[in-house]
Design a protein around this motif. Structure first.
Motif, mmCIF file in Angstrom:
data_model
loop_
_atom_site.group_PDB
_atom_site.id
_atom_site.type_symbol
_atom_site.label_atom_id
_atom_site.label_comp_id
_atom_site.label_asym_id
_atom_site.label_seq_id
_atom_site.Cartn_x
_atom_site.Cartn_y
_atom_site.Cartn_z
ATOM 1 N N MET B 27 79.135 59.434 19.661
ATOM 2 C CA MET B 27 77.787 59.456 19.093
ATOM 3 C C MET B 27 76.719 59.739 20.137
ATOM 4 S SD MET B 27 78.324 56.198 16.545
ATOM 5 C CE MET B 27 79.270 55.283 17.763
ATOM 6 N N ASN B 28 77.150 60.080 21.332
ATOM 7 C CA ASN B 28 76.227 60.384 22.427
ATOM 8 C C ASN B 28 75.306 59.198 22.749
ATOM 9 O OD1 ASN B 28 75.430 62.258 24.428
ATOM 10 N ND2 ASN B 28 73.596 62.779 23.257
ATOM 11 N N HIS B 29 75.841 57.980 22.582
ATOM 12 C CA HIS B 29 75.040 56.792 22.864
ATOM 13 C C HIS B 29 74.940 56.536 24.350
ATOM 14 C CE1 HIS B 29 75.668 54.898 18.615
ATOM 15 N NE2 HIS B 29 74.712 55.813 18.643
ATOM 16 N N GLU B 30 73.759 56.039 24.751
ATOM 17 C CA GLU B 30 73.554 55.700 26.150
ATOM 18 C C GLU B 30 74.202 54.366 26.515
ATOM 19 O OE1 GLU B 30 71.709 59.086 27.447
ATOM 20 O OE2 GLU B 30 72.184 57.313 28.642
ATOM 21 N N TYR B 31 74.055 53.374 25.647
ATOM 22 C CA TYR B 31 74.497 52.023 25.959
ATOM 23 C C TYR B 31 75.905 51.789 25.435
ATOM 24 C CZ TYR B 31 69.690 50.455 27.048
ATOM 25 O OH TYR B 31 68.456 50.264 27.593
ATOM 26 N N MET B 32 76.711 51.109 26.256
ATOM 27 C CA MET B 32 78.037 50.684 25.821
ATOM 28 C C MET B 32 78.290 49.265 26.299
ATOM 29 S SD MET B 32 80.374 54.152 26.138
ATOM 30 C CE MET B 32 81.653 53.496 25.034
ATOM 31 N N TYR B 33 79.138 48.549 25.546
ATOM 32 C CA TYR B 33 79.329 47.120 25.790
ATOM 33 C C TYR B 33 80.802 46.751 25.617
ATOM 34 C CZ TYR B 33 74.559 47.524 23.790
ATOM 35 O OH TYR B 33 73.278 47.912 23.477
ATOM 36 N N TRP B 34 81.211 45.721 26.329
ATOM 37 C CA TRP B 34 82.499 45.085 26.072
ATOM 38 C C TRP B 34 82.245 43.618 25.755
ATOM 39 C CZ3 TRP B 34 87.037 46.861 24.837
ATOM 40 C CH2 TRP B 34 87.435 48.131 25.268
#
Lengths: 110, 115
Positions: B27-34
């Motif tokens: 989705m071309n998202h900037e933020y990612m999380y675990w």
């Protein structure tokens, strides 16, 4: 960081309206209120988000009083498929200030 | 549109072994999380990233490392697995900041058991 307090569990009969209230006494000016739904063995799913007053979408309504120290998620005419855990989150800009808490386990009874 | 994809979905490790969980978003998202989720508990943030090449610690980072070499991928590593790391791990992504925290899109989870 604004903490949230929700009931641990709720039961409702099918077809009834369900209101789940979340307390967030320390909410900051820039904080938004977001609700997520989680089914077993799945990741949470966004339901609704708001800042003040009332927000409505095709799934739910979110009521936020003027002091914003609480919010209420309203699910109209619940069905068995609405049985899930519902999380209230309060946060603003930034990626590290979203705390899910333990959520409210809603059980819909036939 | 796949959204957020996690691999593997299940894994069993012995204490002391290492492994990497892969998260990919389209989705071309900037933020990612675990996040990790333990029985009867909500999700706790392990590490996050606000863009390619950046990582930061969340609420429970000890025992984990992460990397974001490509915008679409976010890797979570366990160098020496411990039984306390038995959990379900969720990856999520979102658009960049702004005045409010945008919607998080979650993967289906990776169930890890450490014996």
């Amino acid at each position: 960081l604004a903490k949230t307090t929700q009931p641990i569990s709720m039961d409702s009969y099918e077809g009834q309206e369900v209101n789940i209230t979340c307390s967030h006494n320390n909410i900051a000016t820039n904080d938004y209120i977001t609700w997520y739904q989680q089914f077993p063995s799945q990741g949470p799913r966004f339901i609704i988000q708001g800042y003040k007053t009332k927000v409505t979408n095709e799934v739910a309504s979110l009521f936020i009083p003027a002091d914003r120290k609480s919010s209420t998620l309203s699910l109209p005419r619940v069905s068995l498929s609405d049985t899930a855990v519902y999380y209230c989150l309060v946060g603003a800009t930034g990626a590290n200030n979203l705390f899910f808490g333990t959520g409210t386990r809603l059980t819909v009874i036939p | 549109n796949a959204g957020v994809t996690q691999t593997p979905k299940f894994r069993v490790l012995k204490t002391g072994q290492s492994m990497t969980l892969l998260c990919a978003q389209d989705m071309n998202h900037e933020y990612m999380y675990w996040y990790r989720q333990d029985p009867g508990m909500g999700l706790r943030l392990i590490h996050y990233s606000v863009g390619e090449g950046t990582t930061a610690k969340g609420e429970v980072p000890d025992g984990y490392n992460v990397s974001r070499l490509k915008k679409q991928n976010f890797l979570l590593g366990l160098e020496s697995a411990a039984p306390s790391q038995t959990s379900v791990y969720f990856c999520a992504s979102s658009r960049a900041g702004g005045p409010y925290t945008g919607e998080l899109f979650f993967g289906e989870g990776s169930r890890l058991t450490v014996l």
